[in-house]
Design an enzyme around this catalytic site. Structure first.
Site, PDB file in Angstrom:
ATOM      1  N   ASP A   3      55.551  31.081  76.187  1.00  0.00           N
ATOM      2  CA  ASP A   3      54.992  29.776  76.532  1.00  0.00           C
ATOM      3  C   ASP A   3      53.481  29.809  76.297  1.00  0.00           C
ATOM      4  O   ASP A   3      53.037  30.134  75.195  1.00  0.00           O
ATOM      5  CB  ASP A   3      55.359  29.434  77.985  1.00  0.00           C
ATOM      6  CG  ASP A   3      54.984  28.038  78.421  1.00  0.00           C
ATOM      7  OD1 ASP A   3      55.739  27.096  78.123  1.00  0.00           O
ATOM      8  OD2 ASP A   3      53.937  27.882  79.066  1.00  0.00           O
ATOM      9  N   TYR A  15      45.998  22.827  78.990  1.00  0.00           N
ATOM     10  CA  TYR A  15      46.490  21.712  78.181  1.00  0.00           C
ATOM     11  C   TYR A  15      45.339  20.858  77.666  1.00  0.00           C
ATOM     12  O   TYR A  15      45.386  20.361  76.538  1.00  0.00           O
ATOM     13  CB  TYR A  15      47.458  20.857  79.017  1.00  0.00           C
ATOM     14  CG  TYR A  15      48.713  21.594  79.408  1.00  0.00           C
ATOM     15  CD1 TYR A  15      49.857  21.504  78.629  1.00  0.00           C
ATOM     16  CD2 TYR A  15      48.749  22.401  80.537  1.00  0.00           C
ATOM     17  CE1 TYR A  15      51.011  22.193  78.970  1.00  0.00           C
ATOM     18  CE2 TYR A  15      49.891  23.094  80.889  1.00  0.00           C
ATOM     19  CZ  TYR A  15      51.019  22.989  80.099  1.00  0.00           C
ATOM     20  OH  TYR A  15      52.167  23.685  80.427  1.00  0.00           O
ATOM     21  N   HIS A  27      64.569  28.108  78.081  1.00  0.00           N
ATOM     22  CA  HIS A  27      63.131  28.345  77.864  1.00  0.00           C
ATOM     23  C   HIS A  27      62.623  29.627  78.514  1.00  0.00           C
ATOM     24  O   HIS A  27      61.806  30.327  77.933  1.00  0.00           O
ATOM     25  CB  HIS A  27      62.318  27.168  78.392  1.00  0.00           C
ATOM     26  CG  HIS A  27      60.838  27.340  78.252  1.00  0.00           C
ATOM     27  ND1 HIS A  27      60.202  27.498  77.025  1.00  0.00           N
ATOM     28  CD2 HIS A  27      59.841  27.401  79.195  1.00  0.00           C
ATOM     29  CE1 HIS A  27      58.893  27.624  77.211  1.00  0.00           C
ATOM     30  NE2 HIS A  27      58.657  27.579  78.516  1.00  0.00           N
TER      31      HIS A  27
END
Length: 299
Positions: free
Chosen positions: A117, A227, A280
């Site tokens: 990730d 982000y 995931h």
């Protein structure tokens, strides 16, 4: 947190000592910040980087087996877990420089590195910016941000899955601290509900560990800053050539084909494997498979 209000949340040192492999928790002042990491085992150095919304503990199911062959360093990224949460530096190039400085702090010239990730983005940036320090790099389920991120859909057609709404929401300034504050356990449970094949694979204690590490104004701000740095990451990506080091990509049933087509454009020596039973969170969903892939690749 007391037993009356939920499970007692262990410290990082307690978690580290609970694992076979003589793991211990440490702090290091590097690159103008402070990083927390856990290390154990012996052999060639292998750095493991986790992603959102987790910490180094995301690797706990694979750490003991890897420690039989490697000196494993599982690090919290800048802004994560036991690491510091400075005002800036959340672009993946700077975060990779943090890890490079940690590697030097530990006395190594080069290392194997794997990320999941957000950690996969940093692992790629590490290899791109510090090729001399990179032996091999593995990326689990997530590539480094590039121009294609601007084309991600806000809405998914019915029956085609969910959109990554938090990728956009976490870029909003200040509001996440207000809406997430005191609710990170609910956010984490929602993410696991929609991106975990079997909810029992990340248990109550694990969720409590992650929620405690994130659920503060500074913890939320720092996580969202990863982000908010995507725009800079995309610009940095344009400056990178093909990686010269061997690359392993592990994709889920959703990302395997994407990795199979993307990674050969990013590196010359590429291997792509599939974690078909995972959504995931690979190291917790299929730890035996992931361990086998990593041991085989980094051997």
């Amino acid at each position: 947190m007391t037993a009356e209000h939920g499970p007692v949340v262990p410290t990082d040192e307690e978690l580290a000592r609970s694992l076979p492999g003589d793991f211990r928790s440490h702090l290091a002042d590097v690159n103008g910040t402070r990083l927390h990491y856990v290390r154990g085992g012996s052999g060639e150095p292998l750095v493991l980087l986790p992603g959102y919304p987790q910490t180094w503990w995301a690797w706990h199911k694979v750490l003991p087996a890897l420690a039989e062959r490697f000196h494993v360093i599982a690090a919290d990224l800048r802004g994560m877990g036991g690491s510091a949460r400075p005002a800036g530096g959340y672009d993946k190039k700077t975060m990779a420089a943090d890890i490079h400085a940690l590697v030097r702090h530990l006395g190594y010239q080069d290392v194997h590195i794997a990320g999941h990730d957000m950690g996969a983005m940093v692992a790629f940036a590490f290899a791109a910016n510090h090729p001399e320090a990179t032996r091999k790099v593995a990326m689990l389920d997530t590539p480094h941000p590039d121009e294609s991120y601007y084309d991600l859909r806000l809405m998914a057609r019915p029956g085609t899955g969910i959109t990554r709404w938090w990728w956009a929401f976490n870029q909003v300034r200040d509001l996440p601290q207000v809406l997430y504050g005191g609710r990170m356990r609910e956010v984490i449970d929602w993410l696991f509900e929609h991106a975990l094949a079997d909810q029992s694979l990340i248990d109550e204690r694990d969720r409590a560990v992650y929620a405690q590490r994130y659920d503060s104004p500074e913890g939320i701000r720092a996580a969202c800053a990863w982000y908010q740095a995507y725009h800079q990451d995309i610009e940095d990506r344009k400056t990178y050539g093909k990686l010269d080091v061997p690359v392993l990509g592990i994709g889920s049933r959703h990302t395997y084909e994407y990795f199979r087509h993307l990674l050969p454009t990013l590196a010359g020596d590429v291997r792509v494997e599939r974690a078909a039973d995972s959504v995931h969170y690979f190291p917790e969903e299929e730890p035996e498979l992931i361990t086998r892939y990593l041991l085989d690749f980094f051997a």
